[in-house]
Design a protein around this motif. Structure first.
Motif, mmCIF file in Angstrom:
data_model
loop_
_atom_site.group_PDB
_atom_site.id
_atom_site.type_symbol
_atom_site.label_atom_id
_atom_site.label_comp_id
_atom_site.label_asym_id
_atom_site.label_seq_id
_atom_site.Cartn_x
_atom_site.Cartn_y
_atom_site.Cartn_z
ATOM 1 N N UNK A 256 -6.826 8.201 7.173
ATOM 2 C CA UNK A 256 -8.218 7.777 6.996
ATOM 3 C C UNK A 256 -8.304 6.640 5.977
ATOM 4 N N UNK A 257 -7.594 6.763 4.857
ATOM 5 C CA UNK A 257 -7.608 5.704 3.844
ATOM 6 C C UNK A 257 -6.991 4.434 4.423
ATOM 7 N N UNK A 258 -5.892 4.580 5.152
ATOM 8 C CA UNK A 258 -5.215 3.421 5.751
ATOM 9 C C UNK A 258 -6.150 2.671 6.697
ATOM 10 N N UNK A 259 -6.904 3.411 7.512
ATOM 11 C CA UNK A 259 -7.824 2.739 8.438
ATOM 12 C C UNK A 259 -8.954 2.037 7.688
ATOM 13 N N UNK A 260 -9.417 2.620 6.580
ATOM 14 C CA UNK A 260 -10.410 1.936 5.776
ATOM 15 C C UNK A 260 -9.866 0.645 5.187
ATOM 16 N N UNK A 261 -8.625 0.673 4.722
ATOM 17 C CA UNK A 261 -7.989 -0.530 4.169
ATOM 18 C C UNK A 261 -7.854 -1.596 5.242
ATOM 19 N N UNK A 262 -7.406 -1.198 6.430
ATOM 20 C CA UNK A 262 -7.230 -2.171 7.516
ATOM 21 C C UNK A 262 -8.566 -2.781 7.934
ATOM 22 N N UNK B 131 2.697 -1.260 4.355
ATOM 23 C CA UNK B 131 2.473 0.147 4.033
ATOM 24 C C UNK B 131 3.814 0.834 3.758
ATOM 25 N N UNK B 132 3.862 1.594 2.676
ATOM 26 C CA UNK B 132 5.066 2.326 2.273
ATOM 27 C C UNK B 132 4.723 3.808 2.190
ATOM 28 N N UNK B 133 5.524 4.622 2.845
ATOM 29 C CA UNK B 133 5.314 6.073 2.848
ATOM 30 C C UNK B 133 5.877 6.655 1.553
ATOM 31 N N UNK B 134 5.037 7.325 0.766
ATOM 32 C CA UNK B 134 5.484 7.908 -0.504
ATOM 33 C C UNK B 134 5.988 9.330 -0.350
ATOM 34 N N UNK C 253 -15.427 9.855 4.408
ATOM 35 C CA UNK C 253 -15.422 9.564 2.967
ATOM 36 C C UNK C 253 -14.128 8.857 2.569
ATOM 37 N N UNK C 254 -13.009 9.323 3.083
ATOM 38 C CA UNK C 254 -11.725 8.701 2.742
ATOM 39 C C UNK C 254 -11.614 7.305 3.353
ATOM 40 N N UNK C 255 -12.189 7.123 4.542
ATOM 41 C CA UNK C 255 -12.238 5.773 5.127
ATOM 42 C C UNK C 255 -12.975 4.826 4.184
ATOM 43 N N UNK D 58 0.861 -1.187 0.000
ATOM 44 C CA UNK D 58 0.000 0.000 0.000
ATOM 45 C C UNK D 58 0.896 1.236 0.000
ATOM 46 N N UNK D 59 0.765 2.067 -1.028
ATOM 47 C CA UNK D 59 1.603 3.258 -1.164
ATOM 48 C C UNK D 59 0.761 4.486 -0.832
ATOM 49 N N UNK D 60 1.075 5.151 0.288
ATOM 50 C CA UNK D 60 0.326 6.317 0.748
ATOM 51 C C UNK D 60 1.283 7.353 1.331
ATOM 52 N N UNK D 61 0.929 8.649 1.288
ATOM 53 C CA UNK D 61 1.757 9.688 1.929
ATOM 54 C C UNK D 61 1.509 9.707 3.442
ATOM 55 N N UNK D 62 2.097 8.788 4.150
ATOM 56 C CA UNK D 62 1.820 8.604 5.580
ATOM 57 C C UNK D 62 2.421 9.698 6.447
#
Length: 574
Positions: free
Chosen positions: A250-256, A268-271, A515-517, A236-240
């Motif tokens: 929020x997106x990460x918690x929805x994925x989990x 998870x990889x921080x972009x 919404x992002x979740x 999972x590539x996100x700007x953490x």
């Protein structure tokens, strides 16, 4: 003295030159018009082919005095060819650039594109030269196609993979993008065998009839499998970290939440601040077999350029989507919501909508998307109007409602705002309004439409998107009664058990976070169904809407339409 025999019928003036220039000139002197003109053109071409630019220039001067207006385009081609023999590609391009190729015959267009390619090649512009030859390829037949294909390959073979990847884009034809992507793979000596094999198979799947297939004789011929994805390790590539860390969380918690109970592994990889090439290498080293993300458009474009050797569900939609068979795009896009509104309003029986949008970049972009979608649905344009600010709302609304005409044709993406000098003569009056507004703007503007028209008249049916959402727990606002809004089902108490869990874990989460979740939740939950949806399987209900996938891999959402009544959103208009 015996009269000279007439020459044979003149061939096409842009056909193969296989005689000396003086023989063509002799035929021209004995032939009637229009054959004489064709023989003279062939004589000039033969002189150029023989390297006799002086003779070609003299004959061209004579021909210029005799040519009729319809023959002028042919003279321009000959002048461009003469400039090339004089090692002056800049002059050739200046001559050829303004030429309207639609005035040329098929063979003339073939010659024109070859001259363009040769001039660009002389100017050390191999990519542009290749584009001209790629366009020419479609007009050729027989052995000429093979020679032209070899010329394209020869131009692109020395170029770096990076320059070829950067050359791909929506402004090119599919054939050109196919060439650039193929040569980026073939010219990359640093690829691992497994990645090269994946990329070439992916290319074959995307371009089954491309002429570049001739250069893959030793490559595996089978296409990539399109069975359902069952990844063992999802990267999972996100700007953490950084300015978008809160949205990414929020997106990460929805994925989990969506991943609970699954046997696959998540990494998870921080972009933020990372180079995509290095990050992708890290993903490969970690053993991932699926990529979810990245989130930013520029990151998606960078990952696309790497032609990754694993399936990807990107969380944004770049300007260019090359249609890779295992690359998917998912975005919460205001433009997509506008297109959904256009479809819904047409289904509701409206035939002349007014689009009322702020005069800023977002407003113009969303209004354009609505207008283009409405044009596709109805065959006629919507009326687009803009407001400048709160101080001029009343006058902006008056001008918008008075503009009942149909705009003249415009180039795609060009917005024509209403106001003084607007067009007139629409066959139907405005029967509905689509407002590109946020919740505050909607509350301010909507009463003006009632006031300007007639407070006793029924309100024009008015539609907005998720930016105008007002929570149920706010005090009722009677001025919004009847407003129709499109949003994701999750916002309207969809999935109540999951909602209860989310509210207990994140009691202070705002509407944007929720919404992002839901966005992250749907992205992970949909992975096993991506291939079937792309092949035309029925849309599936989800938190963010009813989801389907286009042939290009773009996830499309059908939203839930609700109507505001005394502080509550009620189902309506579906």
């Amino acid at each position: 003295m015996q009269p000279k025999e007439p020459p044979p019928p003149a061939p096409d003036m842009f056909s193969l030159v296989d005689r000396p220039a003086d023989q063509y000139q002799d035929f021209a002197e004995r032939a009637p018009e229009p054959d004489a003109f064709s023989w003279r053109v062939l004589a000039i071409r033969a002189a150029l082919q023989q390297g006799d630019g002086a003779t070609a220039g003299q004959q061209l001067d004579l021909l210029r005095r005799q040519a009729s207006p319809p023959q002028q385009a042919t003279l321009v081609l000959l002048e461009g060819a003469l400039a090339l023999t004089q090692d002056n590609p800049e002059a050739a391009l200046q001559l050829l650039g303004p030429l309207d190729s639609s005035q040329l015959t098929r063979s003339g267009t073939i010659y024109y594109l070859l001259l363009q390619a040769n001039a660009l090649e002389q100017r050390q512009q191999p990519l542009e030269a290749a584009k001209a030859l790629i366009e020419r390829q479609e007009l050729l037949g027989g052995g000429d196609r093979e020679a032209n294909r070899e010329h394209i390959h020869r131009l692109l073979q020395p170029l770096s993979p990076q320059s070829l990847r950067q050359a791909q884009g929506p402004g090119n034809s599919d054939q050109a993008n196919g060439w650039f992507r193929l040569m980026a793979i073939l010219n990359n000596g640093n690829l691992q065998p497994a990645q090269r094999q994946w990329q070439l198979q992916s290319w074959r799947t995307t371009y089954p009839d491309h002429p570049g297939q001739a250069y893959l004789a030793g490559a595996p011929a089978e296409q990539l499998a399109t069975s359902a994805y069952q990844p063992a390790h999802i990267a999972v590539l996100l700007p953490l970290s950084g300015r978008l860390a809160e949205q990414a969380d929020a997106i990460r918690n929805g994925i989990l939440s969506a991943h609970q109970g699954q046997g696959s592994r998540l990494s998870f990889f921080d972009t933020n601040g990372r180079d995509m090439a290095g990050l992708y290498q890290q993903v490969q080293q970690a053993g991932a077999d699926f990529i979810l993300g990245p989130l930013l458009k520029e990151e998606v474009e960078a990952l696309l350029g790497l032609d990754p050797a694993m399936p990807v569900l990107a969380l944004n939609l770049p300007a260019y989507q090359p249609g890779l068979p295992h690359f998917y795009y998912f975005a919460l896009s205001p433009e997509a919501e506008a297109a959904e509104a256009a479809r819904h309003m047409w289904d509701q029986g409206h035939r002349q909508p007014l689009v009322f949008a702020p005069n800023n970049e977002l407003g113009r972009r969303v209004a354009t998307e609505f207008g283009q979608s409405w044009q596709q649905q109805s065959g006629r344009p919507a009326i687009l109007a803009y407001f400048a600010g709160q101080g001029s709302i009343e006058s902006d609304v008056r001008r918008a409602l008075a503009s009942t005409g149909t705009p003249p044709p415009a180039a795609a993406g060009v917005i024509q705002p209403l106001g003084d000098g607007a067009w007139t003569g629409a066959p139907e009056p405005i029967d509905s309004v689509f407002m590109v507004t946020n919740a505050t703007e909607t509350r301010v503007i909507l009463p003006y439409f009632d006031f300007v028209r007639d407070s006793r008249a029924a309100r024009l049916p008015t539609y907005v998107t998720s930016r105008s959402y007002v929570p149920d727990d706010e005090a009722p606002m009677s001025e919004l009664n009847g407003l129709q809004l499109a949003d994701m089902p999750w916002i309207f108490d969809g999935a109540p058990q999951l909602r209860e869990e989310v509210e207990s874990l994140w009691p202070n989460a705002g509407i944007s976070w929720q919404r992002l979740f839901a966005f992250g939740y749907d992205a992970l939950a949909l992975i096993p169904q991506l291939t079937q949806l792309r092949q035309g399987a029925p849309a599936v209900p989800a938190l963010t809407g009813e989801l389907s996938v286009s042939p290009q891999g773009v996830l499309q959402r059908r939203l839930q339409w609700m109507e505001y009544r005394n502080g509550t959103w009620l189902p309506g208009g579906n």
